[in-house]
Design a protein around this motif. Structure first.
Motif, PDB file in Angstrom:
ATOM      1  N   VAL A   1       0.872  -1.178   0.000  1.00 32.34           N
ATOM      2  CA  VAL A   1       0.000   0.000   0.000  1.00 32.34           C
ATOM      3  C   VAL A   1       0.905   1.223   0.000  1.00 32.34           C
ATOM      4  N   CYS A   2       0.607   2.180  -0.873  1.00 32.64           N
ATOM      5  CA  CYS A   2       1.419   3.387  -1.003  1.00 32.64           C
ATOM      6  C   CYS A   2       0.513   4.603  -0.841  1.00 32.64           C
ATOM      7  N   ILE A   3       0.768   5.407   0.184  1.00 31.98           N
ATOM      8  CA  ILE A   3      -0.056   6.585   0.494  1.00 31.98           C
ATOM      9  C   ILE A   3       0.709   7.828   0.040  1.00 31.98           C
ATOM     10  N   THR A   4       0.127   8.628  -0.865  1.00 36.22           N
ATOM     11  CA  THR A   4       0.871   9.750  -1.446  1.00 36.22           C
ATOM     12  C   THR A   4       0.650  11.080  -0.728  1.00 36.22           C
ATOM     13  N   GLY A   5      -0.258  11.104   0.256  1.00 33.68           N
ATOM     14  CA  GLY A   5      -0.452  12.303   1.066  1.00 33.68           C
ATOM     15  C   GLY A   5      -0.172  11.962   2.520  1.00 33.68           C
ATOM     16  N   ALA A   6       0.123  12.979   3.311  1.00 34.88           N
ATOM     17  CA  ALA A   6       0.442  12.738   4.719  1.00 34.88           C
ATOM     18  C   ALA A   6      -0.816  12.420   5.525  1.00 34.88           C
ATOM     19  N   VAL A   7      -0.624  11.736   6.652  1.00 31.92           N
ATOM     20  CA  VAL A   7      -1.710  11.477   7.613  1.00 31.92           C
ATOM     21  C   VAL A   7      -1.215  11.880   8.996  1.00 31.92           C
ATOM     22  N   ASP A   8      -2.143  12.325   9.823  1.00 32.62           N
ATOM     23  CA  ASP A   8      -1.782  12.628  11.213  1.00 32.62           C
ATOM     24  C   ASP A   8      -1.442  11.327  11.931  1.00 32.62           C
ATOM     25  N   THR A   9      -2.336  10.361  11.837  1.00 34.12           N
ATOM     26  CA  THR A   9      -2.088   8.999  12.309  1.00 34.12           C
ATOM     27  C   THR A   9      -2.542   8.040  11.210  1.00 34.12           C
ATOM     28  N   ILE A  10      -1.930   6.876  11.136  1.00 33.15           N
ATOM     29  CA  ILE A  10      -2.228   5.934  10.050  1.00 33.15           C
ATOM     30  C   ILE A  10      -3.604   5.311  10.282  1.00 33.15           C
ATOM     31  N   PRO A  11      -4.563   5.496   9.359  1.00 40.57           N
ATOM     32  CA  PRO A  11      -5.897   4.912   9.537  1.00 40.57           C
ATOM     33  C   PRO A  11      -5.830   3.376   9.586  1.00 40.57           C
ATOM     34  N   GLN A  12      -6.570   2.799  10.509  1.00 45.44           N
ATOM     35  CA  GLN A  12      -6.560   1.345  10.677  1.00 45.44           C
ATOM     36  C   GLN A  12      -7.043   0.631   9.413  1.00 45.44           C
ATOM     37  N   LYS A  13      -7.972   1.263   8.686  1.00 48.16           N
ATOM     38  CA  LYS A  13      -8.500   0.614   7.480  1.00 48.16           C
ATOM     39  C   LYS A  13      -7.413   0.453   6.419  1.00 48.16           C
ATOM     40  N   PHE A  14      -6.440   1.371   6.391  1.00 49.83           N
ATOM     41  CA  PHE A  14      -5.338   1.231   5.435  1.00 49.83           C
ATOM     42  C   PHE A  14      -4.509  -0.013   5.766  1.00 49.83           C
ATOM     43  N   ILE A  15      -4.267  -0.231   7.044  1.00 51.24           N
ATOM     44  CA  ILE A  15      -3.509  -1.416   7.479  1.00 51.24           C
ATOM     45  C   ILE A  15      -4.303  -2.685   7.163  1.00 51.24           C
ATOM     46  N   HIS A  16      -5.625  -2.590   7.290  1.00 46.41           N
ATOM     47  CA  HIS A  16      -6.497  -3.734   7.045  1.00 46.41           C
ATOM     48  C   HIS A  16      -6.388  -4.218   5.592  1.00 46.41           C
ATOM     49  N   TRP A  17      -6.051  -3.312   4.658  1.00 40.82           N
ATOM     50  CA  TRP A  17      -5.924  -3.681   3.248  1.00 40.82           C
ATOM     51  C   TRP A  17      -4.619  -4.410   2.944  1.00 40.82           C
ATOM     52  N   LEU A  18      -3.714  -4.452   3.906  1.00 40.05           N
ATOM     53  CA  LEU A  18      -2.422  -5.105   3.695  1.00 40.05           C
ATOM     54  C   LEU A  18      -2.508  -6.606   3.948  1.00 40.05           C
ATOM     55  N   GLU A  19      -1.894  -7.377   3.067  1.00 41.07           N
ATOM     56  CA  GLU A  19      -1.740  -8.804   3.317  1.00 41.07           C
ATOM     57  C   GLU A  19      -0.797  -9.022   4.502  1.00 41.07           C
ATOM     58  N   PRO A  20      -0.901 -10.158   5.197  1.00 37.44           N
ATOM     59  CA  PRO A  20       0.118 -10.512   6.175  1.00 37.44           C
ATOM     60  C   PRO A  20       1.483 -10.523   5.481  1.00 37.44           C
ATOM     61  N   GLY A  21       2.444  -9.867   6.101  1.00 41.34           N
ATOM     62  CA  GLY A  21       3.767  -9.765   5.494  1.00 41.34           C
ATOM     63  C   GLY A  21       3.892  -8.624   4.499  1.00 41.34           C
ATOM     64  N   GLY A  22       2.794  -7.889   4.275  1.00 37.69           N
ATOM     65  CA  GLY A  22       2.812  -6.768   3.325  1.00 37.69           C
ATOM     66  C   GLY A  22       3.487  -5.540   3.913  1.00 37.69           C
ATOM     67  N   ARG A  23       3.659  -4.518   3.077  1.00 36.07           N
ATOM     68  CA  ARG A  23       4.344  -3.305   3.517  1.00 36.07           C
ATOM     69  C   ARG A  23       3.632  -2.064   2.966  1.00 36.07           C
ATOM     70  N   MET A  24       3.714  -0.988   3.732  1.00 38.92           N
ATOM     71  CA  MET A  24       3.036   0.256   3.385  1.00 38.92           C
ATOM     72  C   MET A  24       3.996   1.429   3.508  1.00 38.92           C
ATOM     73  N   PHE A  25       4.031   2.283   2.474  1.00 36.77           N
ATOM     74  CA  PHE A  25       4.737   3.564   2.577  1.00 36.77           C
ATOM     75  C   PHE A  25       3.724   4.620   2.973  1.00 36.77           C
ATOM     76  N   VAL A  26       4.073   5.406   3.996  1.00 33.90           N
ATOM     77  CA  VAL A  26       3.181   6.485   4.425  1.00 33.90           C
ATOM     78  C   VAL A  26       4.013   7.559   5.129  1.00 33.90           C
ATOM     79  N   VAL A  27       3.553   8.812   5.009  1.00 34.79           N
ATOM     80  CA  VAL A  27       4.160   9.935   5.728  1.00 34.79           C
ATOM     81  C   VAL A  27       3.196  10.338   6.832  1.00 34.79           C
ATOM     82  N   ARG A  28       3.690  10.381   8.063  1.00 37.08           N
ATOM     83  CA  ARG A  28       2.803  10.656   9.197  1.00 37.08           C
ATOM     84  C   ARG A  28       3.367  11.786  10.063  1.00 37.08           C
TER      85      ARG A  28
END
Length: 217
Positions: free
Chosen positions: A148-175
């Motif tokens: 999962v790749c988030i192109t805008g910043a977040v104050d805190t990472i939304p749980q639903k974004f993490i929910h879209w990740l497979e086990p062992g997956g990785r996410m780029f995010v600016v927080r």
């Protein structure tokens, strides 16, 4: 004035991206061959390879080339991944992801930008990237993604974004809070999310993901 975009692209890689420790050969090859100018609004086309965030309208900006390079290197794509991108913008990072991964779904809340990005992707022959016109904070999908790749910043990472990740997956995010935000790679490990700090930056917030206004007395 006629701009030699191929030369400008080469200078971008050698003078902006590579000096910022982006050394992944596949990433440099994509940045050195994909015509960034073809993803820009006409008014910004001549600035496609400038080391600045370029306005796309309504407070949205195209990421600087160095940030795109760092994002792609951090994700370490090998061509097998299914990627979810939140915030298509002009579609340039989407195209880079399409060149490096197996499949890309990109969510863009602005209908005109979504349509423009889709047109630019098709013009480049990138057929493994689909643009969905929706607000990511209201949208949902039963599908899980390896990246999962988030192109805008977040104050805190939304749980639903993490929910879209497979086990062992990785996410780029600016927080975090402007002006000292942190770019991180979140690893969806078996014992829960693990955060790897990457670099400091400052990006506009994803719509709806800014901190709540603080009341001052």
């Amino acid at each position: 004035m006629t701009i030699d975009y191929a030369h400008a692209r080469e200078l971008m890689v050698e003078q902006q991206v590579r000096p910022w420790d982006v050394l992944d050969a596949r990433v440099l090859e994509v940045l050195g061959t994909l015509p960034r100018e073809d993803f820009m609004p006409d008014a910004q086309r001549q600035l496609a390879y400038a080391d600045v965030p370029l306005p796309l309208g309504e407070g949205e900006f195209a990421l600087k080339p160095v940030i795109v390079g760092r994002v792609l290197q951090a994700l370490a794509l090998d061509g097998s991944e299914d990627v979810l991108e939140i915030g298509t913008g002009n579609g340039y990072l989407t195209a880079c992801l399409g060149r490096l991964a197996r499949d890309v779904v990109s969510v863009e809340r602005d209908a005109a930008r979504a349509a423009s990005a889709e047109t630019a992707l098709k013009a480049q022959g990138i057929n493994n990237a689909q643009v969905v016109n929706a607000d990511a904070l209201a949208w949902d999908t039963p599908r899980k993604f390896s990246v999962v790749c988030i192109t805008g910043a977040v104050d805190t990472i939304p749980q639903k974004f993490i929910h879209w990740l497979e086990p062992g997956g990785r996410m780029f995010v600016v927080r975090g809070r402007s002006p000292a935000m942190e770019a991180v790679l979140l690893h969806n490990d078996v014992n829960g999310p693990r955060i790897q700090s990457l670099f400091e930056t400052d990006l506009p917030y994803l719509a709806g993901a800014a901190p709540a206004p603080a009341f001052e007395f």
